[in-house]
Design a protein around this motif. Sequence first.
Motif, PDB file in Angstrom:
ATOM      1  N   GLN A 109     -33.928 -12.923  35.549  1.00  0.00           N
ATOM      2  CA  GLN A 109     -33.370 -14.041  34.894  1.00  0.00           C
ATOM      3  C   GLN A 109     -32.868 -14.987  36.097  1.00  0.00           C
ATOM      4  N   VAL A 110     -31.953 -14.800  36.715  1.00  0.00           N
ATOM      5  CA  VAL A 110     -31.642 -15.348  37.992  1.00  0.00           C
ATOM      6  C   VAL A 110     -32.783 -15.934  38.778  1.00  0.00           C
ATOM      7  N   ALA A 111     -33.842 -15.406  39.150  1.00  0.00           N
ATOM      8  CA  ALA A 111     -34.676 -15.641  40.047  1.00  0.00           C
ATOM      9  C   ALA A 111     -35.660 -16.690  39.468  1.00  0.00           C
ATOM     10  N   ALA A 112     -36.054 -16.389  38.147  1.00  0.00           N
ATOM     11  CA  ALA A 112     -36.706 -17.462  37.177  1.00  0.00           C
ATOM     12  C   ALA A 112     -36.032 -18.769  36.849  1.00  0.00           C
ATOM     13  N   GLY A 113     -34.745 -18.780  36.858  1.00  0.00           N
ATOM     14  CA  GLY A 113     -34.017 -19.740  36.629  1.00  0.00           C
ATOM     15  C   GLY A 113     -33.660 -19.753  35.192  1.00  0.00           C
ATOM     16  N   GLU A 114     -33.761 -18.627  34.494  1.00  0.00           N
ATOM     17  CA  GLU A 114     -33.451 -18.467  33.172  1.00  0.00           C
ATOM     18  C   GLU A 114     -32.053 -18.060  32.693  1.00  0.00           C
ATOM     19  N   TYR A 115     -31.261 -17.676  33.866  1.00  0.00           N
ATOM     20  CA  TYR A 115     -30.024 -17.040  33.396  1.00  0.00           C
ATOM     21  C   TYR A 115     -29.050 -18.189  33.136  1.00  0.00           C
ATOM     22  N   ALA A 116     -28.314 -18.421  32.425  1.00  0.00           N
ATOM     23  CA  ALA A 116     -27.407 -19.449  31.968  1.00  0.00           C
ATOM     24  C   ALA A 116     -26.048 -18.788  31.265  1.00  0.00           C
ATOM     25  N   VAL A 117     -25.098 -19.510  31.975  1.00  0.00           N
ATOM     26  CA  VAL A 117     -23.685 -18.965  31.289  1.00  0.00           C
ATOM     27  C   VAL A 117     -22.865 -20.078  30.857  1.00  0.00           C
ATOM     28  N   SER A 118     -22.541 -19.778  29.509  1.00  0.00           N
ATOM     29  CA  SER A 118     -21.579 -20.619  28.991  1.00  0.00           C
ATOM     30  C   SER A 118     -20.210 -21.030  29.657  1.00  0.00           C
ATOM     31  N   ALA A 119     -20.039 -22.173  30.045  1.00  0.00           N
ATOM     32  CA  ALA A 119     -18.416 -22.257  30.702  1.00  0.00           C
ATOM     33  C   ALA A 119     -17.501 -22.105  29.698  1.00  0.00           C
ATOM     34  N   ARG A 120     -17.808 -22.169  28.421  1.00  0.00           N
ATOM     35  CA  ARG A 120     -16.611 -21.950  27.534  1.00  0.00           C
ATOM     36  C   ARG A 120     -16.333 -20.439  27.465  1.00  0.00           C
ATOM     37  N   ASP A 121     -17.503 -19.704  27.506  1.00  0.00           N
ATOM     38  CA  ASP A 121     -17.249 -18.152  27.823  1.00  0.00           C
ATOM     39  C   ASP A 121     -16.474 -17.611  28.812  1.00  0.00           C
ATOM     40  N   VAL A 122     -16.921 -18.548  30.064  1.00  0.00           N
ATOM     41  CA  VAL A 122     -16.240 -18.125  31.119  1.00  0.00           C
ATOM     42  C   VAL A 122     -14.710 -18.568  31.109  1.00  0.00           C
ATOM     43  N   ALA A 123     -14.488 -19.682  30.806  1.00  0.00           N
ATOM     44  CA  ALA A 123     -13.010 -19.982  30.578  1.00  0.00           C
ATOM     45  C   ALA A 123     -12.238 -19.347  29.581  1.00  0.00           C
ATOM     46  N   GLU A 124     -12.819 -18.823  28.546  1.00  0.00           N
ATOM     47  CA  GLU A 124     -12.308 -17.857  27.599  1.00  0.00           C
ATOM     48  C   GLU A 124     -11.740 -16.476  28.499  1.00  0.00           C
ATOM     49  N   LYS A 125     -12.798 -16.042  29.008  1.00  0.00           N
ATOM     50  CA  LYS A 125     -12.472 -14.621  29.889  1.00  0.00           C
ATOM     51  C   LYS A 125     -11.255 -14.795  30.818  1.00  0.00           C
ATOM     52  N   MET A 126     -11.269 -15.894  31.518  1.00  0.00           N
ATOM     53  CA  MET A 126     -10.466 -15.934  32.432  1.00  0.00           C
ATOM     54  C   MET A 126      -8.954 -16.249  31.788  1.00  0.00           C
ATOM     55  N   LEU A 127      -8.984 -16.853  30.761  1.00  0.00           N
ATOM     56  CA  LEU A 127      -7.688 -17.124  29.871  1.00  0.00           C
ATOM     57  C   LEU A 127      -7.049 -15.622  29.377  1.00  0.00           C
ATOM     58  N   MET A 128      -8.054 -14.953  28.997  1.00  0.00           N
ATOM     59  CA  MET A 128      -7.600 -13.574  28.346  1.00  0.00           C
ATOM     60  C   MET A 128      -7.060 -12.820  29.721  1.00  0.00           C
ATOM     61  N   THR A 129      -7.896 -12.875  30.675  1.00  0.00           N
ATOM     62  CA  THR A 129      -7.529 -12.053  31.760  1.00  0.00           C
ATOM     63  C   THR A 129      -6.347 -12.455  32.360  1.00  0.00           C
ATOM     64  N   MET A 130      -5.756 -13.828  32.274  1.00  0.00           N
ATOM     65  CA  MET A 130      -4.676 -14.431  32.657  1.00  0.00           C
ATOM     66  C   MET A 130      -3.484 -13.753  31.797  1.00  0.00           C
ATOM     67  N   LYS A 131      -3.786 -13.684  30.348  1.00  0.00           N
ATOM     68  CA  LYS A 131      -2.718 -13.453  29.488  1.00  0.00           C
ATOM     69  C   LYS A 131      -2.371 -11.758  29.548  1.00  0.00           C
ATOM     70  N   LYS A 132      -3.451 -11.074  30.126  1.00  0.00           N
ATOM     71  CA  LYS A 132      -3.075  -9.709  30.347  1.00  0.00           C
ATOM     72  C   LYS A 132      -2.342  -9.418  31.363  1.00  0.00           C
ATOM     73  N   GLY A 133      -2.074 -10.443  32.460  1.00  0.00           N
ATOM     74  CA  GLY A 133      -1.438 -10.335  33.544  1.00  0.00           C
ATOM     75  C   GLY A 133      -2.034 -10.002  34.754  1.00  0.00           C
ATOM     76  N   VAL A 134      -3.386  -9.994  34.555  1.00  0.00           N
ATOM     77  CA  VAL A 134      -4.256  -9.440  35.688  1.00  0.00           C
ATOM     78  C   VAL A 134      -4.782 -10.668  36.544  1.00  0.00           C
ATOM     79  N   ALA A 135      -4.481 -10.653  37.522  1.00  0.00           N
ATOM     80  CA  ALA A 135      -4.713 -11.950  38.660  1.00  0.00           C
ATOM     81  C   ALA A 135      -6.338 -11.870  38.880  1.00  0.00           C
ATOM     82  N   VAL A 136      -6.697 -13.390  38.950  1.00  0.00           N
ATOM     83  CA  VAL A 136      -8.089 -13.565  38.843  1.00  0.00           C
ATOM     84  C   VAL A 136      -8.476 -13.677  40.268  1.00  0.00           C
TER      85      VAL A 136
END
Length: 101
Positions: free
Chosen positions: A74-101
């Motif tokens: 998917q990355v090689a074909a340019g088809e891989y897309a990541v939602s910025a919102r999903d990334v931000a949510e995961k980062m916030l959840m990780t910080m809430k748990k106290g795990v350093a990013v």
Amino acid sequence: MKIDDKPILPATVATRSEAAAALADGDIHRSAAQGQGEDTVQLSGNAERVARMSEALQKIPDIRVERVQELKRQVAAGEYAVSARDVAEKMLMTMKKGVAV
């Protein structure tokens, strides 16, 4: 608790003079050795089942090769897309748990 190399006095020694005599005769080591038997271990059915499951888990690979190859494609074909919102949510959840990013 202090651990030392002094011999353990048997329960039959009641006085200091008896203890000194027992130490001199070497009775302490003989009586202590007589009371010790062979150690054994007996596993329950659950422990044996857990051991078998642990062995089975060791055989499963840590990396899902099929998934990795699909993502690479998917990355090689340019088809891989990541939602910025999903990334931000995961980062916030990780910080809430106290795990350093």
